[in-house]
Design an enzyme around this catalytic site. Sequence first.
Site, PDB file in Angstrom:
ATOM      1  N   SER A   1      44.885  43.434  43.075  1.00 26.08           N
ATOM      2  CA  SER A   1      44.079  42.488  42.298  1.00 26.08           C
ATOM      3  C   SER A   1      44.620  41.112  42.631  1.00 26.08           C
ATOM      4  CB  SER A   1      44.259  42.772  40.804  1.00 26.08           C
ATOM      5  OG  SER A   1      43.840  41.678  40.015  1.00 26.08           O
TER       6      SER A   1
ATOM      7  N   TYR B   1      49.992  44.987  32.918  1.00 28.96           N
ATOM      8  CA  TYR B   1      48.990  45.122  33.977  1.00 28.96           C
ATOM      9  C   TYR B   1      49.389  44.328  35.223  1.00 28.96           C
ATOM     10  CZ  TYR B   1      44.716  44.520  36.639  1.00 28.96           C
ATOM     11  OH  TYR B   1      43.800  44.482  37.673  1.00 28.96           O
TER      12      TYR B   1
END
Length: 296
Positions: free
Chosen positions: A134, A147
Amino acid sequence: MAKPRVILITGASSGIGKATALKLQAQGNIVYGAARRVEKMTDLAAAGVHVLKLDVTDEATLVAAVKTIEAEQQRLDVLINNAGYGSYGSLEDVPLAEGEYQFKVNVFGVMRLTQLVLPIMRAQHRGRIINVSSIGGKIYQPLSAWYMGTKHAIEGMSDTLRMELAPFGIDVSIIEPGGIKTEWAGIAEKKLLEVSGDTAYGQQARNVGAMLSLFDTFASNPGVIAKLMVRAVNDVKPKTRYHAGMGAGVSLAARHWLSDRQFDKLMNQATVGAAKLAHFARKDAKRAGSRHYRHG
């Protein structure tokens, strides 16, 4: 004519994973789409994708999936580690068990499946591993320590793998999506508000939640990343990193050029701005609803 490649992609039941599986299948490859929710993959099966039930936290399903592919195809050319989820909330508020599970899904599941396919790829002296990270693997924002931590881990581990697997003819690439319209943002926002919405971090949670909620309005279609994944599979000399999606280029450039404190300020301003924008959008929707009621 080139021999079709045998490809395994996890997280294929929705979003980026499903779109990628369909694109790769349409190109004539032998695609195995794996996910926990096999009932969500009937359309993949109808398109010719081999559907596998797989939970990246369940060793038995990981072993079974690899054995099935090896028995049916005697090879595996590409592994796409796409499965993952986002768990948001302040570090103080998120239970340790949830943090551990976030790493189990986003990191340990990825690396365990990679361990299982490497003997096959080494024996072939060829292969390609594509790990979905990401832009969160390079940047950060408040209330996302677990995360972002998993994605930073994937970045570092993938770089190491790229070097140690090169002698065996195995390439490793990283996909870094920006804002994408999938289930991910809604799940992350829900967890964030449940965990930190009524704590000392409540205002930050509402601000970050507003930013996540705006993804549905401004985020890119999953097909943008699916197209990128297909490039990573097909490029003769694959890049080490590919990025696309809402805000990806700008965010990565800002992180590269700004100091840590400058980037902190930028992210804080962005979350506050998102909260204000969401507030005005709700007011506009309420006014529109009122007008409809009066004139309907």
